[in-house]
Scaffold this active site. Structure first.
Site, PDB file in Angstrom:
ATOM      1  N   ASN A   7      47.264  39.519  41.842  1.00 35.71           N
ATOM      2  CA  ASN A   7      45.994  39.698  41.140  1.00 35.71           C
ATOM      3  C   ASN A   7      45.937  38.629  40.046  1.00 35.71           C
ATOM      4  O   ASN A   7      46.585  38.746  39.013  1.00 35.71           O
ATOM      5  CB  ASN A   7      45.959  41.118  40.537  1.00 35.71           C
ATOM      6  CG  ASN A   7      44.687  41.384  39.777  1.00 35.71           C
ATOM      7  OD1 ASN A   7      43.848  40.497  39.604  1.00 35.71           O
ATOM      8  ND2 ASN A   7      44.542  42.608  39.297  1.00 35.71           N
ATOM      9  N   ARG A  91      43.830  40.224  45.310  1.00 40.47           N
ATOM     10  CA  ARG A  91      42.618  40.852  44.794  1.00 40.47           C
ATOM     11  C   ARG A  91      41.607  39.733  44.529  1.00 40.47           C
ATOM     12  O   ARG A  91      41.925  38.755  43.841  1.00 40.47           O
ATOM     13  CB  ARG A  91      42.915  41.574  43.490  1.00 40.47           C
ATOM     14  CG  ARG A  91      41.674  42.147  42.889  1.00 40.47           C
ATOM     15  CD  ARG A  91      41.852  42.527  41.461  1.00 40.47           C
ATOM     16  NE  ARG A  91      40.613  43.090  40.958  1.00 40.47           N
ATOM     17  CZ  ARG A  91      40.281  43.119  39.686  1.00 40.47           C
ATOM     18  NH1 ARG A  91      41.093  42.649  38.781  1.00 40.47           N
ATOM     19  NH2 ARG A  91      39.139  43.641  39.308  1.00 40.47           N
ATOM     20  N   HIS A 180      35.132  47.467  40.794  1.00 42.66           N
ATOM     21  CA  HIS A 180      36.200  48.488  40.857  1.00 42.66           C
ATOM     22  C   HIS A 180      36.219  49.194  42.215  1.00 42.66           C
ATOM     23  O   HIS A 180      36.686  50.331  42.314  1.00 42.66           O
ATOM     24  CB  HIS A 180      36.011  49.585  39.779  1.00 42.66           C
ATOM     25  CG  HIS A 180      36.135  49.141  38.365  1.00 42.66           C
ATOM     26  ND1 HIS A 180      35.314  49.634  37.373  1.00 42.66           N
ATOM     27  CD2 HIS A 180      36.968  48.267  37.771  1.00 42.66           C
ATOM     28  CE1 HIS A 180      35.655  49.079  36.218  1.00 42.66           C
ATOM     29  NE2 HIS A 180      36.657  48.233  36.438  1.00 42.66           N
ATOM     30  N   ARG A 241      31.879  46.117  26.218  1.00 42.75           N
ATOM     31  CA  ARG A 241      30.637  45.831  26.959  1.00 42.75           C
ATOM     32  C   ARG A 241      29.605  46.923  26.688  1.00 42.75           C
ATOM     33  O   ARG A 241      29.959  48.106  26.590  1.00 42.75           O
ATOM     34  CB  ARG A 241      30.913  45.763  28.459  1.00 42.75           C
ATOM     35  CG  ARG A 241      31.630  44.498  28.850  1.00 42.75           C
ATOM     36  CD  ARG A 241      31.983  44.503  30.321  1.00 42.75           C
ATOM     37  NE  ARG A 241      33.422  44.494  30.503  1.00 42.75           N
ATOM     38  CZ  ARG A 241      34.057  44.719  31.644  1.00 42.75           C
ATOM     39  NH1 ARG A 241      33.370  45.013  32.729  1.00 42.75           N
ATOM     40  NH2 ARG A 241      35.361  44.679  31.719  1.00 42.75           N
ATOM     41  N   GLU A 385      45.267  50.352  42.946  1.00 42.30           N
ATOM     42  CA  GLU A 385      44.567  49.302  43.689  1.00 42.30           C
ATOM     43  C   GLU A 385      45.555  48.429  44.472  1.00 42.30           C
ATOM     44  O   GLU A 385      45.252  47.979  45.570  1.00 42.30           O
ATOM     45  CB  GLU A 385      43.766  48.432  42.704  1.00 42.30           C
ATOM     46  CG  GLU A 385      42.581  49.195  42.126  1.00 42.30           C
ATOM     47  CD  GLU A 385      42.120  48.658  40.778  1.00 42.30           C
ATOM     48  OE1 GLU A 385      42.793  48.955  39.761  1.00 42.30           O
ATOM     49  OE2 GLU A 385      41.113  47.954  40.737  1.00 42.30           O
TER      50      GLU A 385
END
Ligand code: AMP
Length: 398
Positions: A7, A91, A180, A241, A385
């Protein structure tokens, strides 16, 4: 069969080496500060202490070389030879509308991912750098791409088209993509397994609540709606965010503050959210500490977050025509039991009812936290993940 999962971020590279005969993690680690002074690798072999090697790591190619050296280390490594590696899974954040599933990485696929760079300018270039670095170091080992956007490609058009002129979707691909996806896929399927029911028979709301947060409606195993959109900025409040805001705020702020669009973009991505409202921190642990000391703005940030998530759960129950399971995952979702209880408070009318005796702090543990006999199973499912990436890589190469 051994599979390496990678990743890659712009200045970091996370990795996990799996033995896919039993899905065991053999080694994992993190290369930090690539191209920046003070670069290093933190490497863990399962069952042993962490080792840290500080080394000049000018680029991702040097980072990959260091990872391979760590994996081959006589004491801390898990491989005798690189020939033991069967495949590598990456990823990749954005695959646009090009890939709804994981795929083998060919030159054609990599070019398609390059075309998605304008959609994820911060993430895709780093992901592609990782793929190129591996190709250079291990040209004969097959590679697979697993995409954050892929799981959401099942959303119906009415869930992903925005209310702006349709030509912008056709010309620029402006639509809801969602992110996600690998996490939402994993926790929804794992929740169904824990409940002993086929995922195809369930309506599940998955809440991935971490530094970045998104909520997904998973109906019959498919994503039918999700809170992130064209970018990972909208949806529920996040660490820094803003989540959903009125888009007219952007030109208004630009004029009122004399700022250009990129400055406003930076404020909405990096200075808003929990940090922006509280003025304390983007980390929920700091927010709760400040709340305990009576900080009103920390309390407000907490309340805005909880209210937004609660409202979204209701929205997705309406979107799916019901809800059988509510799943919490990621840093906040897995750890913050107080917030979980607060989010669910008031949702008893929908059959959502958390049992305080079961809802405790249990990092890394799967658990059903709803009251016995409640209509909706409220669950905590730690996300994984990397395992999804390793499984897809194995499936495509077995
Ligand atoms: P993630 O992006 O999934 O790694 O989640 C990181 C976030 O999880 C941190 O910024 C914290 O806000 C949150 N977090 C981690 N541990 C806790 C905890 N024990 N209580 C509350 N929030 C936590």
């Amino acid at each position: 069969m051994k599979v390496l999962v990678i990743n890659c971020g712009s200045s970091s590279l996370k990795y996990q080496l799996f033995d896919m005969n039993n899905e065991e993690v053999l080694s994992k680690g993190l290369v930090e500060r690539i191209g920046i002074e003070g670069s290093r690798i933190n490497h863990y072999k399962t069952g042993m202490d962490k080792i840290v090697i500080e080394r000049d790591i000018p680029d991702h190619t040097a980072g990959i070389k260091l990872v391979l050296d760590a994996l081959l280390h006589p004491e801390h490594g898990s491989l005798k030879s690189l020939n033991e590696l069967s495949a590598i899974g990456h990823r990749v954040v954005h695959a646009g509308e090009k890939f709804a599933f994981s795929v083998k990485l060919t030159e054609e696929v990599i070019n398609a991912l390059r075309e998605c760079v304008p959609l994820a300018p911060l993430h895709n270039p780093a992901n592609i750098m990782g793929i190129e670095a591996v190709t250079k170091a291990l040209p004969d080992i097959p590679q697979v791409g697993v995409f954050d956007t892929a799981f959401h490609q099942t959303m119906p058009k009415h869930a992903y088209i925005y209310g702006i002129p349709y030509e912008y979707y056709e010309k620029h691909g402006i639509r809801r993509y969602g992110f996600h996806g690998t996490s939402h896929f994993y926790v929804a399927n794992r929740a169904a397994e824990i409940l002993g029911k086929p995922v195809e028979s369930l309506k599940i709301v998955t809440c991935h609540l971490g530094n970045g947060s998104s909520i997904t409606a998973v109906k019959e195993g498919k994503s039918v709606d999700t809170t992130m959109g064209f970018t990972p900025l909208p949806g529920v409040l996040m660490g820094t965010r803003c989540g959903d805001i009125d888009p007219a705020i952007i030109p208004f702020l630009a004029k009122a503050e004399g700022k250009d669009v990129s400055e406003i973009d930076n404020i909405l991505n990096k200075k808003s959210g929990i940090q922006g409202i509280s003025g304390v921190s983007s980390d929920m642990r700091d927010i709760e500490e400040a709340m305990d000391k009576g900080n009103e703005r920390a309390k407000l940030a907490y309340e805005v977050l909880a209210y937004g998530i609660r409202k979204q759960i209701g929205t997705y129950a309406a979107a799916m025509g019901g809800i059988d399971a509510l799943v919490f995952t990621a840093g906040i979702g897995e750890n913050d039991f107080g917030l979980r209880a607060h989010i669910c408070a008031g949702l008893e009318f929908m059959g959502i009812s958390v049992d305080p005796g079961k809802n405790d702090n249990m990092r890394g543990k799967e658990k059903i936290i709803s009251q016995d006999g409640a209509k909706v199973a409220v669950m905590v499912v730690p996300t994984n993940e990397e395992l999804v990436i390793a499984r897809d890589t194995k499936r495509l190469y077995s």
